[in-house]
Design an enzyme around this catalytic site. Structure first.
Site, short mmCIF file in Angstrom:
data_model
loop_
_atom_site.label_atom_id
_atom_site.label_comp_id
_atom_site.label_asym_id
_atom_site.label_seq_id
_atom_site.Cartn_x
_atom_site.Cartn_y
_atom_site.Cartn_z
N LYS A 22 0.84 -1.20 0.00
CA LYS A 22 0.00 0.00 0.00
C LYS A 22 0.87 1.24 0.00
O LYS A 22 1.88 1.31 0.70
CB LYS A 22 -0.92 0.02 1.23
CG LYS A 22 -2.02 -1.03 1.20
CD LYS A 22 -2.98 -0.84 2.36
CE LYS A 22 -4.13 -1.83 2.29
NZ LYS A 22 -5.11 -1.63 3.39
N CYS A 43 -8.12 25.95 26.04
CA CYS A 43 -7.93 27.26 25.42
C CYS A 43 -7.69 28.34 26.48
O CYS A 43 -8.21 28.25 27.60
CB CYS A 43 -9.15 27.61 24.57
SG CYS A 43 -9.25 26.70 23.01
N HIS A 113 -6.18 27.01 19.50
CA HIS A 113 -6.92 25.77 19.35
C HIS A 113 -6.71 25.13 17.98
O HIS A 113 -6.63 23.90 17.86
CB HIS A 113 -8.42 26.04 19.56
CG HIS A 113 -9.26 24.80 19.58
ND1 HIS A 113 -9.50 24.09 20.73
CD2 HIS A 113 -9.90 24.14 18.57
CE1 HIS A 113 -10.26 23.04 20.43
NE2 HIS A 113 -10.52 23.06 19.13
N ASN A 153 -1.04 11.45 21.71
CA ASN A 153 -2.10 10.87 20.89
C ASN A 153 -2.71 11.99 20.05
O ASN A 153 -3.20 12.97 20.61
CB ASN A 153 -3.19 10.26 21.77
CG ASN A 153 -2.66 9.22 22.74
OD1 ASN A 153 -1.68 8.55 22.46
ND2 ASN A 153 -3.32 9.09 23.89
N GLY A 159 -6.57 7.78 20.08
CA GLY A 159 -6.89 7.87 21.50
C GLY A 159 -7.04 9.28 22.05
O GLY A 159 -7.22 9.44 23.26
N HIS A 166 -1.95 18.58 22.46
CA HIS A 166 -1.42 18.29 23.79
C HIS A 166 -0.69 16.95 23.79
O HIS A 166 -0.91 16.11 22.93
CB HIS A 166 -2.55 18.27 24.83
CG HIS A 166 -3.52 17.14 24.66
ND1 HIS A 166 -4.50 17.15 23.69
CD2 HIS A 166 -3.66 15.96 25.32
CE1 HIS A 166 -5.21 16.05 23.76
NE2 HIS A 166 -4.71 15.30 24.74
N PHE A 308 -4.78 -12.62 14.06
CA PHE A 308 -3.47 -13.25 13.89
C PHE A 308 -2.39 -12.45 14.60
O PHE A 308 -1.53 -13.02 15.28
CB PHE A 308 -3.14 -13.36 12.39
CG PHE A 308 -1.74 -13.84 12.12
CD1 PHE A 308 -1.42 -15.18 12.23
CD2 PHE A 308 -0.73 -12.95 11.76
CE1 PHE A 308 -0.12 -15.63 11.99
CE2 PHE A 308 0.56 -13.38 11.53
CZ PHE A 308 0.87 -14.74 11.64
#
Length: 331
Positions: A22, A43, A113, A153, A159, A166, A308
């Site tokens: 890929k 914020c 933000h 993350n 997550g 952050h 698997f």
């Protein structure tokens, strides 16, 4: 034909799926466009919505828990471990347990933000790295803690529960198994060959050349020979160094530059995917510093593990690391 490749540090094997390779456009990804500024507790002006800050970079010399900060660190409102109390260990038959003592902090990487790490200025990115190291050093002084993990993350599937940029820092009363595997593998290699396996890995990458993405004075960025995930990327100091706490100011600048550069390349090539990155460094008080080499691992969230992989620990990777490195290098 698929290839089985072995990681030289921990001995883990992976499968490179050459029949179904890929490229960057073949993966489905999250939409990570910021949307929830109106309710974001990270914020400026909403400092009262977080626990009291424990550290901050404040160029304007403003007061704690007020606007004017560049980077701000607060205790996690929902910590996985708590810092109050003493460490108690207990054996229950064949089982071991200990009290959930640790520290869990959130490092808010900037006041705006809409900006993520790829959009920070050089000075802002350097402030993030500086705060990483300050908190790492501070938490390492607590005798209850054996390991300090810094990680990020980004995106829902990675997550992240809040989109304002952050990172997180967790101090643990033990060394996690993944790090122990690296330490044991590195110590075994050093005992057998008298050299650091990570330093030898750097030499091998320079010899092969095809998996290197970028470098600067202090760091090398490359896709590892036996990755667990497509487009997995490592950033490692060129000079031998076991402890993240020992990084000097000039090296901080170089780390800020190459980490931001790699995140920009991943965003550009893969279409702003979710990702995790984390720091692996020597545990607190680690003596075998000649064996180990700290580094950062970046994992774009492009595929999901299946039965698997969970059952065997054998990851199936749909992109050769040399191809991933070429896509990132040429961006």
């Amino acid at each position: 034909m698929p290839e089985l490749r072995r990681d030289p540090v921990v001995g883990r094997w992976v499968i490179i799926d050459s029949d179904h390779t890929k490229g960057p456009l073949d993966f489905s990804k999250d939409d990570n466009t910021p949307t929830h500024q109106s309710i974001c507790p990270f914020c400026p002006g909403r400092e009262h919505q977080t626990p009291h800050e424990v550290d901050a970079v404040r160029p304007l010399k403003s007061l704690p828990d007020t606007p004017g900060w560049l980077v701000r660190t607060v205790p996690n409102k929902f910590p996985v471990l708590i810092s109050d109390g003493s460490l108690q260990k207990e054996g229950i038959g064949i089982y071991d347990q200990m009290s959930g003592i640790g520290a869990h902090e959130v490092l808010i990487e900037g006041p705006e933000h809409e900006k993520n790490l790829t959009e920070l200025t050089k000075e802002e990115m350097l402030a993030v790295i500086n705060q990483y190291q300050n908190r790492f050093r501070y938490l390492s002084k607590d005798s209850r803690f054996k390991y300090v993990m810094i990680f990020k993350n980004f995106g829902f599937s990675a997550g992240a529960t809040l989109e304002h940029t952050h990172s997180q820092i967790i101090a643990l009363p033990m060394v996690p198994k993944t790090v122990l595997e690296e330490l044991k593998g590195a110590e075994h290699y050093h005992q057998f060959r008298g050299r650091c396996v990570f330093c030898d890995m750097i030499s091998q990458e320079y010899q092969d050349k095809e998996r290197i993405i970028a470098e600067n004075t202090s760091f090398l960025a490359f896709c590892p020979y036996a990755p667990r995930y497509a487009f997995e990327t490592w950033i490692i100091p060129k000079g031998h160094s076991a402890d993240f706490a020992q990084m000097d100011t000039a090296t901080q600048v170089h780390l800020a530059q190459i980490l931001q550069d790699m995140l920009r390349k991943i965003k550009q090539v893969l279409g702003n995917p979710s990702y995790n990155y984390y720091l692996h460094t020597a545990p607190v008080g680690y003596d075998h510093t000649a064996c180990y080499h700290w580094h950062i691992e970046i994992i774009p969230k492009l595929t999901r593990s299946v039965g698997f992989e969970w059952g065997t620990g054998l990851h199936i990777v749909p992109t050769f690391p040399q191809d991933a490195a070429r896509f990132l290098r040429e961006s």
